[in-house]
Write a protein that holds these residues in place. Sequence first.
Motif, mmCIF file in Angstrom:
data_model
loop_
_atom_site.group_PDB
_atom_site.id
_atom_site.type_symbol
_atom_site.label_atom_id
_atom_site.label_comp_id
_atom_site.label_asym_id
_atom_site.label_seq_id
_atom_site.Cartn_x
_atom_site.Cartn_y
_atom_site.Cartn_z
ATOM 1 N N ILE A 26 -4.932 7.950 4.685
ATOM 2 C CA ILE A 26 -5.240 6.515 4.632
ATOM 3 C C ILE A 26 -6.642 6.270 4.067
ATOM 4 O O ILE A 26 -7.015 5.133 3.805
ATOM 5 C CB ILE A 26 -5.085 5.845 6.011
ATOM 6 N N ASP B 243 -2.656 6.001 10.847
ATOM 7 C CA ASP B 243 -1.404 5.265 10.704
ATOM 8 C C ASP B 243 -0.488 5.476 11.914
ATOM 9 O O ASP B 243 0.506 4.794 12.050
ATOM 10 C CB ASP B 243 -0.689 5.671 9.407
ATOM 11 N N HIS C 151 4.187 4.503 5.715
ATOM 12 C CA HIS C 151 4.546 3.155 6.174
ATOM 13 C C HIS C 151 4.767 2.204 4.988
ATOM 14 O O HIS C 151 5.511 1.233 5.108
ATOM 15 C CB HIS C 151 3.448 2.572 7.068
ATOM 16 N N CYS C 152 4.089 2.473 3.880
ATOM 17 C CA CYS C 152 4.198 1.608 2.685
ATOM 18 C C CYS C 152 4.116 0.122 3.070
ATOM 19 O O CYS C 152 4.985 -0.692 2.695
ATOM 20 C CB CYS C 152 5.496 1.872 1.932
ATOM 21 N N CYS C 153 3.081 -0.251 3.799
ATOM 22 C CA CYS C 153 2.968 -1.614 4.337
ATOM 23 C C CYS C 153 2.963 -2.679 3.241
ATOM 24 O O CYS C 153 2.141 -2.611 2.322
ATOM 25 C CB CYS C 153 1.646 -1.786 5.084
ATOM 26 N N ALA D 132 -0.573 4.463 0.490
ATOM 27 C CA ALA D 132 -1.380 5.604 0.941
ATOM 28 C C ALA D 132 -0.692 6.409 2.030
ATOM 29 O O ALA D 132 -1.034 7.572 2.244
ATOM 30 C CB ALA D 132 -2.748 5.121 1.421
ATOM 31 N N CYS D 133 0.252 5.802 2.738
ATOM 32 C CA CYS D 133 0.991 6.595 3.738
ATOM 33 C C CYS D 133 2.430 6.120 3.774
ATOM 34 O O CYS D 133 2.793 5.128 3.137
ATOM 35 C CB CYS D 133 0.328 6.513 5.120
ATOM 36 N N CYS E 213 0.848 -1.195 0.000
ATOM 37 C CA CYS E 213 0.000 0.000 0.000
ATOM 38 C C CYS E 213 0.885 1.247 0.000
ATOM 39 O O CYS E 213 1.920 1.283 0.660
ATOM 40 C CB CYS E 213 -0.874 -0.024 1.255
ATOM 41 N N ILE F 141 1.491 -6.194 2.738
ATOM 42 C CA ILE F 141 0.404 -6.828 3.498
ATOM 43 C C ILE F 141 0.106 -8.206 2.915
ATOM 44 O O ILE F 141 -0.186 -8.341 1.716
ATOM 45 C CB ILE F 141 -0.886 -5.958 3.436
ATOM 46 N N GLY G 296 -3.294 -3.523 7.103
ATOM 47 C CA GLY G 296 -2.070 -2.741 7.273
ATOM 48 C C GLY G 296 -1.999 -2.185 8.682
ATOM 49 O O GLY G 296 -2.891 -2.432 9.511
ATOM 50 N N VAL G 297 -0.976 -1.402 8.947
ATOM 51 C CA VAL G 297 -0.780 -0.831 10.289
ATOM 52 C C VAL G 297 -1.990 -0.013 10.731
ATOM 53 O O VAL G 297 -2.355 0.000 11.903
ATOM 54 C CB VAL G 297 0.506 0.046 10.293
ATOM 55 N N CYS G 298 -2.641 0.653 9.789
ATOM 56 C CA CYS G 298 -3.797 1.508 10.122
ATOM 57 C C CYS G 298 -5.032 0.700 10.482
ATOM 58 O O CYS G 298 -6.010 1.255 10.977
ATOM 59 C CB CYS G 298 -4.110 2.413 8.936
ATOM 60 N N ARG H 50 -7.268 -0.618 6.072
ATOM 61 C CA ARG H 50 -7.016 -1.060 4.698
ATOM 62 C C ARG H 50 -6.517 -2.501 4.822
ATOM 63 O O ARG H 50 -5.612 -2.783 5.622
ATOM 64 C CB ARG H 50 -5.970 -0.167 4.010
HETATM 65 S S1 SF4 Z 1 -0.711 2.087 7.442
HETATM 66 FE FE1 SF4 Z 1 -2.546 1.798 6.187
HETATM 67 S S2 SF4 Z 1 -2.471 3.506 4.758
HETATM 68 FE FE2 SF4 Z 1 -0.423 3.321 5.611
HETATM 69 S S3 SF4 Z 1 0.659 2.037 4.133
HETATM 70 FE FE3 SF4 Z 1 -0.156 0.699 5.772
HETATM 71 S S4 SF4 Z 1 -2.120 -0.014 4.944
HETATM 72 FE FE4 SF4 Z 1 -1.544 1.764 3.740
#
Ligand code: SF4
Length: 350
Positions: free
Chosen positions: A146, A93, A33-35, A30-31, A28, A37, A43-45, A48
């Motif tokens: 996010i 996030d 962290h670029c998780c 969107a933030c 991802c 997954i 993800g961390v948030c 998502r």
């Molecule tokens: S924390 Fe959420 S928004 Fe940020 S990269 Fe991970 S999944 Fe995406």
Amino acid sequence: MATLVEILSEKTREGDLYEKLPDKRVRCYACGHCCPIGDGLPGVCKVRFNRDGILYVPWGYAAGIQCDPVEKKPFFHALPGAMAFSFGMLGCDLHCGYCQNWVTSQALRDPQAVSAPRAVTPEQVAARAVELGGEIVVSTYNEPLITSEWAVAVFREARRHGLMTGYVSNGNATPQVLEYIRPWVDLYKVDLKSFHDPHYRQLGGRLQPVLDSIRLIYQMGFWLEIVTLVIPGFNDSDRELTEIAEFLSDISPDIPWHVTAFHQDYKMTAPDNTQAGDLLRAARIGRAAGLHYVYAGNLPGRVGEFEDTQCPGCGKILVERRGYRILGYHVTRSGTCPDCRQRIPGRWRN
Ligand code: SF4
């Protein structure tokens, strides 16, 4: 009764801000962290998530809606006195111990954070903004990055009504998400929480992606304002405040910097509440670093000239404020000082 996880897992659609990886994994963007997954995981948030190799993202609801003065966001150089129609979703996030919106931002992470999502369409959100007299539509209350796919859908509708749009964000962005939102977002507020990486790690992030994003947001032409919540014993040393101010001034002395007062909230109850004297000290550090527009916020009537916008050329008071109220407005229609004609950066009324 369905749990919040179950409810939210239905209010989704496939995201735009991700790439597919081998073995049904995704990444991802969107933030910051670029998780990466794995299949079946969030993800961390937490909002998502990967289902069968597809990234699903929040869609079709609001967890908070309110019309506030734009000064509350705070934006001081964007249509002063306008009402900002604000909406939020759920999740973040980061997990700041002093979050003032923790009921929405920490949903799915903290069992105490319970906030009911209400089904809405982007058309309904924009229409409600118009109905309430909003001139600006702002994604806030949770971290907008996010939930960027939804924010863009709402902003498309807002633009059709001639409204301005904005993000109130922690700035933990990526070049990909900034490119994605750029056509639809006019104003961008970043909460720069510290200048020390260990402090950011305590909050669940890293300093560098935020600094990189601030530079990029400015270069890409969003209207950018920065806020630092001054927390005694956490980020209020002269050295750290100077580092923040010099970093901003180096990008542009025209970036407004708001220093605002902390009050005990959520899990951060040990530091004292910030006093007016602390804000004045921070504001003077900002001026000394060369910033043209430094504001001391949320202690109305106790921070003197630092509530007003002053012309950096001749010193004339251009926007006089008390708290969120505008007492005087003297920027010309072409966005200049009426006395010395200096251009005042921002998005003014014409
Ligand atoms: S924390 Fe959420 S928004 Fe940020 S990269 Fe991970 S999944 Fe995406």
